[in-house]
Design an enzyme around this catalytic site. Structure first.
Site: not given
Length: 196
Positions: A180, A141-142, A178, A84, A113, A52-53
């Site tokens: 998942e 992802i990022r 990730h 992540c 990060r 997430g963030e």
């Protein structure tokens, strides 16, 4: 077995589904809960901190009162997996952190990060696993990047080519990617074996 997925922000439902599938494949009795409040930690055998963030997850874990109890439980041996942003939350040192971010600091790694760039720089690639010869498709992802292992307690768990992208330290697993977001539950199964 009761697994709690920190459900404050990020890909919570995907982790819940992957964990349920892993429990079924391992033929274990168990449940997976959407963890939002400290009182839900009672009886939890393992915790997953999803992607997430990380700034938002950090702030919400503090605001909801989950931060300190989870930190203590992990320090006391509760199995935890962070993917992540979850890896960022577990890391001892974080490059590029914002001043208001607070981390659990339970995993002896230094991470950077958003090291892979913006959302458009996201990618999938085969990842080598320490516990299985079959490659795993890692979804980045990022993603943060593990830039340094800070103690000998930390063992590489996954590699992208020759670079470590997943680690294990006793009861803790941290992944840049990730797991998942695939139909492959091997990493979740590996994590659940820490509980049984």
């Amino acid at each position: 077995m009761k697994v709690g997925v920190v459900g404050l922000q990020g890909d919570v439902s995907e982790h819940i589904e992957a964990t349920k599938m892993a429990i079924e494949k391992l033929e274990l009795p168990g449940e997976v809960i959407w963890l939002k409040r400290p009182e839900q930690l009672k009886g939890v055998d393992a915790v997953i901190i999803p992607g997430g963030e990380s700034t938002t997850i950090s702030r919400l874990m503090q605001r909801t009162g989950l931060f300190e109890p989870i930190k203590k439980m992990v320090e006391d041996g509760l199995p935890v997996m962070g993917t992540c942003a979850g890896l960022i939350m577990l890391a001892k040192e974080v490059l590029g952190a914002t001043p208001e971010q607070k981390f659990l600091e339970v995993l002896d790694v230094k991470v950077n990060r958003n090291a892979y760039g913006r959302q458009v720089d996201s990618f999938e690639a085969p990842v080598k696993l320490a516990f299985d010869d079959e490659p795993f498709i890692g979804v980045f992802i990022r993603a943060p990047r593990i830039v340094e292992l800070l103690s000998e307690k930390v063992k590489p768990l996954a590699w992208l080519e020759d670079r470590v992208v997943g680690v294990e330290q006793e009861n803790i697993i941290g992944l840049e990617f990730h797991p998942e977001l695939t139909n492959d539950t091997r990493i979740h199964e590996y994590f659940l074996r820490k509980v049984i």
